[in-house]
Write an enzyme that holds these catalytic residues in place. Structure first.
Site, PDB file in Angstrom:
ATOM      1  CG  HIS A   1      -2.068   0.919   1.135  1.00 56.75           C
ATOM      2  ND1 HIS A   1      -1.965   2.272   1.339  1.00 56.75           N
ATOM      3  CD2 HIS A   1      -3.347   0.669   0.789  1.00 56.75           C
ATOM      4  CE1 HIS A   1      -3.166   2.820   1.155  1.00 56.75           C
ATOM      5  NE2 HIS A   1      -4.021   1.888   0.813  1.00 56.75           N
TER       6      HIS A   1
ATOM      7  CG  ASP B   1      -8.350  -4.153  -2.692  1.00 49.91           C
ATOM      8  OD1 ASP B   1      -7.564  -3.208  -2.781  1.00 49.91           O
ATOM      9  OD2 ASP B   1      -9.593  -4.011  -2.750  1.00 49.91           O
TER      10      ASP B   1
END
Ligand code: SDX
Length: 429
Positions: free
Chosen positions: A306, A364
């Site tokens: 991320h 996700d």
């Protein structure tokens, strides 16, 4: 505002720039006058060190794994509140009282139906069109139907457009899904809560009653809350940039949906589940870990890493728990895909390549497993992300529009192309 300043030295000359301090998070160096006084631009591809705006909506501490909407931490909102309460919070800045929530929920319910003529838009798509392609098209077309809420200078119209977007996204998403499987659309039911209504529009058929499983609607509602907003991510920045030109809110949200679709962003939930299916068995995990580390292989571990979180994404932790609740409600003891996910996570979290780069599971990684268990096909996963993120996009868009210092976003560049040269007629080239 502090009197702290940063000094830049260019060709022996010093230039001072103010340092601004927020209520939380890193200070910023205000370089808005830099070009005017030094004739230099800054260069920051991917905006890794650039704050694009001041905002009061969502705060993230990537190192501590903190995510807060208007100061309330995601864990409390996801476990104790509901999605429409979070929508109110993101839009208005405070949690609603009982009467404010009842009024807001009712307003949203009154806007869930689509203009009947919009149903004809779906039949223009092939049945096997990716539902995100349908979402981009149909949401963009909303501005052709709702002229009475496209004047962004009118606060009342901005609020009506906000309500319409939040209320109609589940209806549009469900219609896209029904269209893709050749079933008739199911109209919204005003006696159901937001998540239950969405599940019923997706999974009910006209031939029989449909009762929503409360474990599923609670999980769906929590998934919406977890995805509602996330600071200045790629799709939110897209919505802000589109909105900065004065484009109507429906067109801006359509731009956000298009950006979210990419596998590096919201498309990662679909890509992560496809990856887990491709891995297939735990003994193939090392092969995929090796590929993720191979610089000559474009493959990345989908659902990992991320730009901001350099620790565990707090949303992933909540989703992992939700996955177990949904699988238990389904009586699924050992889901092979979940097994692979948990083994993959365990291996990656101890592998020095991932540890060195602070690559942890993000939202996700687990969302796909939960959504598959709820009955959604993989190509609907990013659509659900878009349904949830609409309130975040709208809240950020409103904040940008209502900022008295707002101006059109127009970045510059470091030009590396050809110097000025004269045209050469084709017979002389
Ligand atoms: C979302 O921004 C948001 O807030 C987004 C989001 C939201 O709520 O809006 O949180 C939602 O988009 C979550 C992210 C979903 N995307 C994925 O899961 C796709 C896989 N992840 C990566 O593509 C990547 O991690 C990004 C895009 C998420 C972040 O990329 P960055 O910050 O630009 O980091 P990078 O590409 O510079 O990577 C740093 C290093 C590189 O290695 P080195 O060059 O240092 O040797 O880490 C490596 C990368 O190769 N790396 C990975 C990896 N992610 C980064 N290696 C293998 N697998 C990965 N997933």
């Amino acid at each position: 505002m502090t009197d702290k300043k940063a000094t830049l030295t260019i060709d022996g000359k010093n230039w001072d720039f103010p340092i601004l301090t927020g209520s939380m998070g890193p200070d910023v160096i205000d370089i808005s006058t830099l070009y005017k006084i030094t004739n230099h631009f800054t260069l920051d591809p991917g905006f890794t060190s650039t704050a694009s705006c001041e905002s009061e909506i969502t705060f993230i501490d990537g190192y501590e794994g903190v995510l807060a909407y208007r100061g309330y931490q995601i864990e409390q909102l996801a476990n104790e509140g509901d999605f429409l309460e979070t929508c109110y919070l993101l839009l208005y800045g405070e949690l609603p009282t009982l009467s404010q929530k009842a009024k807001f929920d009712s307003q949203i319910t009154q806007h869930t139906m689509l203009h009947e003529q919009m149903g004809k838009l779906f039949s223009g798509f092939r049945r096997d069109a990716h539902p995100m392609a349908i979402m981009v098209g149909v949401v963009g077309a909303l501005s052709a139907f709702y002229h009475d809420s496209t004047d962004i200078s009118d606060e009342r119209q901005r609020m009506i457009a906000s309500m319409r977007m939040i209320a109609k996204m589940p209806t549009i998403a469900a219609m896209a899904y029904k269209y893709s499987i050749g079933q008739p659309p199911i109209y919204p039911a005003n006696d159901l809560d937001y998540a239950s209504n969405f599940l019923r529009m997706c999974f009910a058929v006209p031939c029989e009653d449909y009762r929503v499983n409360p474990v599923f609607s609670r999980a769906m509602d929590r998934i919406f809350t977890l995805h509602a907003d996330h600071e200045q991510n790629a799709s939110t920045s897209t919505v802000r940039l589109a909105g900065s030109s004065g484009a109507n809110p429906f067109a801006c949200i359509a731009a956000g949906i298009a950006c979210l679709w990419g596998p590096a962003h919201g498309g990662a939930n679909e890509a992560a589940l496809n990856m887990l299916n491709e891995i297939g068995t735990p003994d193939r995990i090392p092969e995929f870990i090796a590929r993720a580390k191979d610089k000559d292989d474009p493959f990345r571990l989908m659902g990992f890493g991320h730009r901001v979180y350099k620790s565990y994404d707090p949303r992933a932790k909540i989703l992992q728990k939700t996955t177990h609740e949904v699988l238990e409600a389904l009586g699924i003891k050992d889901d092979p895909i979940l097994e692979i996910a948990m083994q993959l996570e365990k291996i990656a979290l101890t592998d020095k390549y991932f540890v060195k780069r602070n690559l942890y599971p993000n939202i996700d990684f687990y969302s796909g497993i939960t959504l598959k268990a709820l009955g959604f096909p993989t190509d609907m996963f990013t659509v659900l992300f878009a349904v949830a993120r609409t309130v975040g996009w709208i809240a950020q868009w409103k904040e940008m529009i209502e900022d008295p210092n707002q101006k059109i976003g127009r970045p510059r560049q470091l030009f590396q192309g050809s110097n000025i040269r004269n045209y050469v007629p084709v017979d002389k080239r």
